[in-house]
Design an enzyme around this catalytic site. Structure first.
Site, short mmCIF file in Angstrom:
data_model
loop_
_atom_site.label_atom_id
_atom_site.label_comp_id
_atom_site.label_asym_id
_atom_site.label_seq_id
_atom_site.Cartn_x
_atom_site.Cartn_y
_atom_site.Cartn_z
CB ILE A 23 -0.76 -0.03 1.28
CG1 ILE A 23 -1.90 -1.19 1.22
CG2 ILE A 23 -1.62 1.29 1.39
CD1 ILE A 23 -2.78 -1.29 -0.08
CB THR B 227 -1.63 -3.35 11.61
OG1 THR B 227 -2.41 -3.53 10.57
CG2 THR B 227 -1.09 -2.03 11.89
NE ARG C 238 -13.35 2.30 1.61
CZ ARG C 238 -14.65 3.27 1.27
NH1 ARG C 238 -14.82 3.92 0.47
NH2 ARG C 238 -15.60 2.72 2.33
CE LYS D 234 -9.11 -2.06 5.41
NZ LYS D 234 -8.73 -2.10 3.69
CG HIS E 172 -34.23 -11.21 -5.14
ND1 HIS E 172 -33.82 -10.06 -4.67
CD2 HIS E 172 -35.14 -11.75 -4.62
CE1 HIS E 172 -34.89 -9.52 -3.97
NE2 HIS E 172 -35.96 -10.65 -4.04
N GLY F 148 -8.10 -16.22 2.16
CA GLY F 148 -6.70 -15.83 2.38
C GLY F 148 -6.59 -14.49 2.28
CB CYS G 195 -7.84 -7.43 3.83
SG CYS G 195 -6.55 -6.78 3.02
CE LYS H 164 -7.50 -10.82 -4.92
NZ LYS H 164 -8.22 -9.66 -4.81
NE ARG I 136 0.39 -9.91 1.69
CZ ARG I 136 0.02 -8.73 1.72
NH1 ARG I 136 0.22 -7.87 2.57
NH2 ARG I 136 -0.55 -8.01 0.66
NE ARG J 45 -10.68 -20.84 -4.33
CZ ARG J 45 -10.87 -20.06 -3.30
NH1 ARG J 45 -11.63 -19.03 -3.49
NH2 ARG J 45 -10.15 -20.00 -2.00
N1 SAJ Z 1 -12.97 -15.31 -1.87
C1 SAJ Z 1 -13.94 -16.24 -1.70
N2 SAJ Z 1 -15.05 -16.13 -2.34
C2 SAJ Z 1 -15.38 -14.81 -2.81
C3 SAJ Z 1 -14.63 -13.74 -2.73
C4 SAJ Z 1 -13.29 -14.04 -2.22
O1 SAJ Z 1 -13.62 -17.45 -1.16
O2 SAJ Z 1 -16.67 -14.83 -3.31
C5 SAJ Z 1 -11.70 -15.31 -1.01
C6 SAJ Z 1 -10.50 -15.22 -2.07
O3 SAJ Z 1 -10.26 -16.29 -2.98
C7 SAJ Z 1 -9.40 -14.80 -1.30
C8 SAJ Z 1 -10.09 -14.04 -0.05
O4 SAJ Z 1 -11.42 -14.36 -0.37
O5 SAJ Z 1 -8.76 -16.16 -0.64
C9 SAJ Z 1 -9.92 -12.69 -0.13
O6 SAJ Z 1 -10.15 -12.00 -1.51
P1 SAJ Z 1 -10.76 -10.70 -1.67
O7 SAJ Z 1 -10.82 -10.54 -3.23
O8 SAJ Z 1 -12.18 -10.72 -1.25
O9 SAJ Z 1 -10.05 -9.59 -1.07
P2 SAJ Z 1 -8.57 -8.98 -0.97
O10 SAJ Z 1 -7.99 -9.41 0.20
O11 SAJ Z 1 -7.60 -9.20 -1.98
O12 SAJ Z 1 -8.72 -7.57 -0.91
C10 SAJ Z 1 -9.74 -7.12 0.17
C11 SAJ Z 1 -10.61 -5.95 -0.45
N3 SAJ Z 1 -11.73 -5.61 0.12
C12 SAJ Z 1 -13.02 -5.62 -0.32
O13 SAJ Z 1 -13.42 -6.02 -1.45
C13 SAJ Z 1 -14.18 -5.20 0.68
C14 SAJ Z 1 -10.13 -4.92 -0.76
O14 SAJ Z 1 -10.64 -3.87 -1.52
C15 SAJ Z 1 -9.25 -4.12 0.27
O15 SAJ Z 1 -8.44 -2.94 0.00
C16 SAJ Z 1 -8.41 -5.25 0.85
O16 SAJ Z 1 -9.26 -6.30 1.21
C17 SAJ Z 1 -7.57 -4.60 2.02
O17 SAJ Z 1 -6.41 -4.13 1.86
O18 SAJ Z 1 -8.28 -4.63 3.02
#
Ligand code: SAJ
Length: 427
Positions: free
Chosen positions: A11, A86, A152, A204, A242, A255, A258, A318, A325, A401
């Site tokens: 970031i 953090t 974000r 957040k 819906h 994973g 966040c 992902k 991480r 997946r």
């Molecule tokens: N995942 C699922 N199912 C889903 C979506 C994601 O199992 O439908 C899994 C992914 O495979 C992955 C994990 O969740 O392992 C997290 O992936 P993600 O794409 O949801 O999120 P991050 O961690 O890459 O980024 C998130 C984002 N937050 C939101 O969309 C609310 C990003 O915008 C934030 O800036 C980031 O966290 C952060 O730094 O907090």
């Protein structure tokens, strides 16, 4: 004006470069001299689309440089953004790095400075840092300004989202909020919403918690659909037609830095939380479910995990990122090894990782008894499964997946894929 960004990670570095691009003289700070040298040579320490180009652009324009001299650079800074890690510790926030960085900043800045915390923090943290400044005898809104402005941006789209997403900025008083909004307005094109520091911290954390709880629901639906022998991905696809429903996707685990962490920060001091810890538990149990499906599938064909070679597809946290991480793949590998399996991995985006040997596709699948798709990188869609099947000892796939549909010459199970009838597909 001079801006100093403490921490040049996922970031901090993109944020520093974007401020520099918008005309602010910016210095990024890292403890690691090696990292500083690399960044000053235009080499980004991690991959993020268009970051390298942006870094070279702001280095060439002399608007950005990296340094390890925190105190020296902060001494004449007008604004300091803190972007240090953090991490999670005992279901709460480990604030060691944040407190240490804040102490060093507080001891070196001059009066009138604006300090912004961008690191994700537990509620109340910004006020705690404010108290450290007040101990110096400084008055908030007069001698210093302090605000929380959480990032974000999603990895893989960081540069675009940092500029275009709306932002929420919460100061420890109104003057602090105004000062921070003034700074971020130079770089952010999205709308900026003003609030107080605790609200910004909770906003957040709520965003990632929403996603985590939603995914936990999807994972529970996956179990229900396995019980009823239907396809959860169809259920979700149809339910989401819906106009007021938006169910996320189930999978082999949650994973990244966040979603598995922020819900714990949110509930750190609030002991009555129920749905949030339960959701965490469900999502954390998905790697176990992946392995359970593998055991069930192999059992049906009298193959013991202790005699099997297993190829894990995807070790990133992902799809389409090279970041490992908190990846669910680590837990999957550990659980398979506990049962005696020989585990290798294939991930075209990750060259190596510390928990499993990452191989090329052929070496990974050669002589294997099962492929476990933990992450669904887009490039996996181009895999010729029949060619892969020729190389395997026994053709078993556990799809975590929903990457592939039924393959005629394979035996398959999948998370939430109660519609895959193993026995009938037996060759
Ligand atoms: N995942 C699922 N199912 C889903 C979506 C994601 O199992 O439908 C899994 C992914 O495979 C992955 C994990 O969740 O392992 C997290 O992936 P993600 O794409 O949801 O999120 P991050 O961690 O890459 O980024 C998130 C984002 N937050 C939101 O969309 C609310 C990003 O915008 C934030 O800036 C980031 O966290 C952060 O730094 O907090």
């Amino acid at each position: 004006m001079k801006l100093v960004v403490i921490g040049v990670g996922y970031i901090g570095l993109p944020a520093a470069c974007l401020f520099a691009k918008s005309g602010v003289d910016t210095v990024g700070i890292s403890r690691s001299k090696e990292k500083v040298n690399k960044i000053n040579q235009g080499i980004a320490p991690f991959e993020e689309p268009s970051l390298s180009e942006l870094l070279r652009e702001v280095l060439d324009s002399k608007k950005f440089e990296c340094s390890s001299d925190l105190e020296g650079e902060c001494s004449d800074a007008d604004a300091v953004i803190i972007c240090v890690p953090t991490p999670l510790k005992n279901k709460g926030m480990d604030d060691t790095a944040l407190v240490e960085a804040s102490e060093r900043v507080i001891n070196s800045v001059r009066k009138d400075v604006l300090i912004v915390i961008e690191s994700t923090v537990a509620p109340g943290t910004t006020y705690k840092i404010g108290d450290m400044l007040k101990e110096k005898g400084w008055e908030a809104g007069k001698d210093f300004y302090l605000a929380h402005c959480p990032e974000r941006a999603i990895p893989g789209r960081t540069i675009y989202e940092m500029v275009h997403n709306d932002r929420v900025i919460g100061g420890i008083n109104e003057e602090s909020t105004e000062k921070a909004v003034e700074l971020y307005s130079k770089m952010v094109k999205g709308e900026i919403f003003k609030t107080d520091a605790v609200t910004a911290e909770i906003v957040k954390l709520s965003e990632n918690t929403f996603r985590d709880v939603n995914i936990a629901l999807a994972n529970e639906l996956a179990m229900i659909c396995e019980f009823w022998k239907v396809n959860v991905y169809d259920v979700i696809r149809f339910a989401n037609r819906h106009p007021r429903v938006n169910i996320h996707l189930p999978g082999s685990g949650v994973g990244g830095h966040c979603l598995p962490i922020d819900p714990w920060f949110l509930t750190e001091q609030y002991s009555k939380a129920e749905i949030i810890p339960v959701s965490r538990k469900i999502n954390d149990s998905m790697p176990e479910h992946m392995v359970r499906l593998a055991v069930q599938l192999l059992d049906e064909y009298k193959i013991k995990l202790s005699d099997a070679k297993i190829a894990v597809f995807g070790v990133a946290y992902k799809k389409d990122v090279n970041d490992t991480r908190e990846t669910p793949a680590k837990k999957v590998v550990e659980l398979l090894r506990e049962r005696g399996a020989n585990v290798v991995a294939y991930d075209p985006l990750v060259k190596e990782c510390d928990f499993v040997e990452v191989m090329d596709l052929r070496s990974a699948v050669e002589g294997s008894d099962a492929i476990l798709i933990v992450i669904d990188h887009t490039s996996f869609k181009n895999i010729e499964w029949n060619e892969i099947g020729e190389m395997m000892r026994t053709r078993n796939i556990i799809d975590g997946r929903n990457l592939i549909d039924k393959l005629p010459n394979f035996r398959m199970k999948g998370i939430g894929r109660g519609d895959l009838k193993i026995k009938e597909e037996k060759k």
